[in-house]
Write a protein that holds these residues in place. Structure first.
Motif, mmCIF file in Angstrom:
data_model
loop_
_atom_site.group_PDB
_atom_site.id
_atom_site.type_symbol
_atom_site.label_atom_id
_atom_site.label_comp_id
_atom_site.label_asym_id
_atom_site.label_seq_id
_atom_site.Cartn_x
_atom_site.Cartn_y
_atom_site.Cartn_z
ATOM 1 N N SER A 84 0.840 -1.203 0.000
ATOM 2 C CA SER A 84 0.000 0.000 0.000
ATOM 3 C C SER A 84 0.868 1.244 0.000
ATOM 4 O O SER A 84 0.575 2.223 -0.692
ATOM 5 N N ASP A 196 -6.066 -0.700 -4.561
ATOM 6 C CA ASP A 196 -5.431 -1.287 -3.379
ATOM 7 C C ASP A 196 -6.397 -2.279 -2.734
ATOM 8 O O ASP A 196 -7.373 -1.883 -2.114
ATOM 9 N N GLU A 197 -6.124 -3.548 -2.908
ATOM 10 C CA GLU A 197 -6.975 -4.624 -2.386
ATOM 11 C C GLU A 197 -8.449 -4.348 -2.642
ATOM 12 O O GLU A 197 -9.247 -4.293 -1.698
HETATM 13 MG MG LIG Z 1 -2.063 -2.746 2.344
#
Ligand SMILES: [Mg+2]
Ligand SMILES: Nc1ncnc2c1ncn2[C@@H]1O[C@H](COP(=O)(O)OP(=O)(O)O)[C@@H](O)[C@H]1O
Lengths: 292, 255
Positions: A84, A196-197
């Motif tokens: 991240s 991000d995810e």
């Molecule tokens: Mg992360």
């Protein structure tokens, strides 16, 4: 920060074409060698000498990375290794101590980017209807209302999803909310889309549906995508390249290519090549994640 | 059956009221308390009804409502913009925090003499002292609402190219609204409290506070109880009304 404006689409670097040494040699005071270090063919994002610390903890130390153009690159690595952090640094959300990041040789301010957060519930504006959430980035860009409506309508049509766009985010399901987030990121026609995810807050069924949706978007638009994933199957299934990271201080463990044709389907996961690539990624991951 | 259930749901709060009246009546009828101090519920209700219909209680009620609304409006008009500004420049808020907390903790009644000297015994002193007390409560909540704005939404706005002012207007303001409403509800209750006390002690010729003191001095107990109930109804009504407004405005709250 990300000064979004409607810049011309950057000229694409043709695969394998190396600029003429004589003509290009001294331009901008850069030698060919240096230019190639900065702008290798088919590279969209170049990260050079990145330094990032949180307090005394070193996350990145002189980190170099090339992210290919018009491809999906997944980032996979041990929990807390800085996936991240990397994406947030590249997209300008957090500061860094050293290094330089360029998009096609341009700075972030000269580049239109989109970002899809893991936590869609906290990323959407619940005081706005879904459709107004999608309008918002265009509003910030100063696009006139009529043109805005035309673009949002076109986007909604191309998505063809059964969502009531006049409802508020909290009236939608998780998958629908994340779809709105993706649409909000896409409506400005970003040069790079970061995710991000994006599926990890969704249930399994929905995550299958959403990764297929992301693949369709990619096939239609060819936007460079960078996806952080903690699910190796998702990571391999979606991507052209899997960037495997080590533990901190973080280095590239391996840049694994997966070139199965698209569209990939539910059957792809039982394909021999898929299994081989996934196994390879897993082996590297286990070696890197192992406590040393 | 369903309708019956719904009806009994609506009627449930009524049972409490009836129980209170019954207990009151029994105490009165058994003459447990001095009947001069505790009039019968029917006498009190009659006084409440007559006061409201004939107009003198109603007039005092309206005066209090007007002062409360004026004080509250003034407090909100000053405190909301100021709270957003201070909340968005957290360092400034931190340096003022002690002062805000100090005056927020100071009983507004302790400021009566000061406001009397500054603004005389007229309307201004009452409304201003109430506005002062309420504004600090509102300010504190708005500033905290802004400071605690959801980080992800701010980042999302930043990625989309929002500048500082746009982030403030399009994200922080909305993010702070739920907390702002907490402040507004506390603020309006506090305004009412201060206004009624001010009507008692800062020379006043009308208002529920004034009426209460008059009734006490003249020993008109049913009238006093009626005024107490009128004040209670007003407080409850204001709270209920702000909740309704809050539900409409902050429709996403808690979801
Ligand atoms: Mg992360
Ligand atoms: N704001 C922060 N302050 C301090 N440390 C942080 C912060 N954000 C992340 N870290 C640390 O940096 C490391 C990488 O975090 P992150 O990039 O979120 O990991 P992940 O690879 O799981 O996405 C972790 O060890 C985390 O504890």
């Amino acid at each position: 920060m990300a000064n979004i404006h409607l810049a011309e689409k950057p000229a694409t670097v043709t695969a394998g074409v190396v600029p003429e040494p004589v003509a290009e040699g001294e331009r901008n005071g850069r030698t060919l060698e240096e230019r190639l270090r900065w702008f290798p063919p088919n590279t969209h994002i170049t990260v050079r000498g990145l330094d990032k610390r949180f307090g005394a903890e070193v996350i990145y130390d002189k980190f170099d990375l090339n992210i290919p153009r018009g491809k999906i690159t997944s980032i996979f690595g041990p929990n807390g290794c800085g996936k991240s952090t990397l994406v947030n640094i590249i997209s300008g959300l957090i500061p860094y101590e050293g290094g330089q990041i360029l998009f096609d040789g341009k700075t972030l301010d000269e580049t239109r980017i989109g970002y899809v957060f893991q936590n869609y519930r906290e990323a959407l504006f619940p005081w706005m209807r879904a459709v107004d959430n999608i309008h918002y980035p265009l509003k910030l860009m100063g696009v006139p209302a009529k043109e805005r409506k035309r673009r949002v309508d076109a986007l909604i049509e191309s998505f063809d999803v059964p969502i009531d766009f006049s409802s508020y985010p909290y009236q939608l399901s998780g998958g629908q909310m994340q779809t709105i987030c993706i649409m909000r990121a896409l409506v400005v026609e970003p040069e790079v889309l970061f995710l991000d995810e994006p599926f990890s807050a969704l249930d399994y069924e929905m995550s299958l549906l959403m990764r297929d949706r992301v693949q369709r978007i990619f096939q239609e638009r060819g936007t460079t995508m960078v996806i952080v994933s903690h699910d190796l199957e998702d990571a391999v299934w979606l991507s052209d390249y899997v960037l495997l990271l080590t533990r901190k201080p973080t280095r590239i463990a391996e840049f694994v290519e997966y070139d199965a044709p698209r569209p990939r389907t539910d059957d792809t996961v039982s394909d021999a090549k898929f299994i081989r690539v996934k196994k390879r990624c897993l082996d590297i991951f286990l070696k890197e994640a192992a406590l040393r | 059956m369903k309708a019956l259930n719904a009806l009994s749901g609506y009627l449930r709060p009524v049972w409490g009221v009836l129980a209170l009246l019954a207990v009151w009546w029994v105490i009165w009828a058994a003459e447990v308390a001095n009947p001069l101090l505790l009039p019968s519920p029917q006498a009190t209700m009659l006084s409440l009804w007559n006061g409201m219909v004939s107009g003198d209680l109603w007039g005092d009620f309206l005066s209090t409502v007007k002062r409360t609304m004026a004080g509250f409006a003034l407090a909100a008009a000053v405190a909301i913009p100021l709270g957003i500004f201070l909340g968005s420049t957290e360092r400034l808020y931190r340096s003022l925090e002690f002062v805000i907390d100090f005056f927020r903790s100071t009983p507004a009644s302790a400021l009566f003499p000061l406001f009397l000297i500054l603004f005389g015994v007229g309307e201004a002193a009452k409304i201003l002292v109430a506005a002062f007390g309420a504004s600090l409560v509102i300010l504190f909540n708005v500033a905290y609402g802004v400071m605690n704005a959801r980080q992800t939404r701010l980042l999302a706005a930043q990625i989309m190219g929002a500048n500082k002012l746009q982030k403030l207007r399009d994200v922080m303001f909305w993010e702070s609204l739920p907390q702002t409403f907490v402040g507004l509800r506390n603020g309006i209750s506090l305004t009412l409290v201060i206004i009624i006390v001010a009507e008692m002690f800062i020379g006043s010729s009308d208002g529920l506070g004034h009426r209460l003191v008059q009734a006490q001095m003249l020993f008109r107990m049913p009238e006093m109880y009626a005024a107490i109930f009128a004040a209670g109804a007003l407080g409850y009504g204001l709270n209920w009304a702000s909740l309704q407004v809050e539900k409409r405005v902050v429709h996403w709250g808690g979801k």
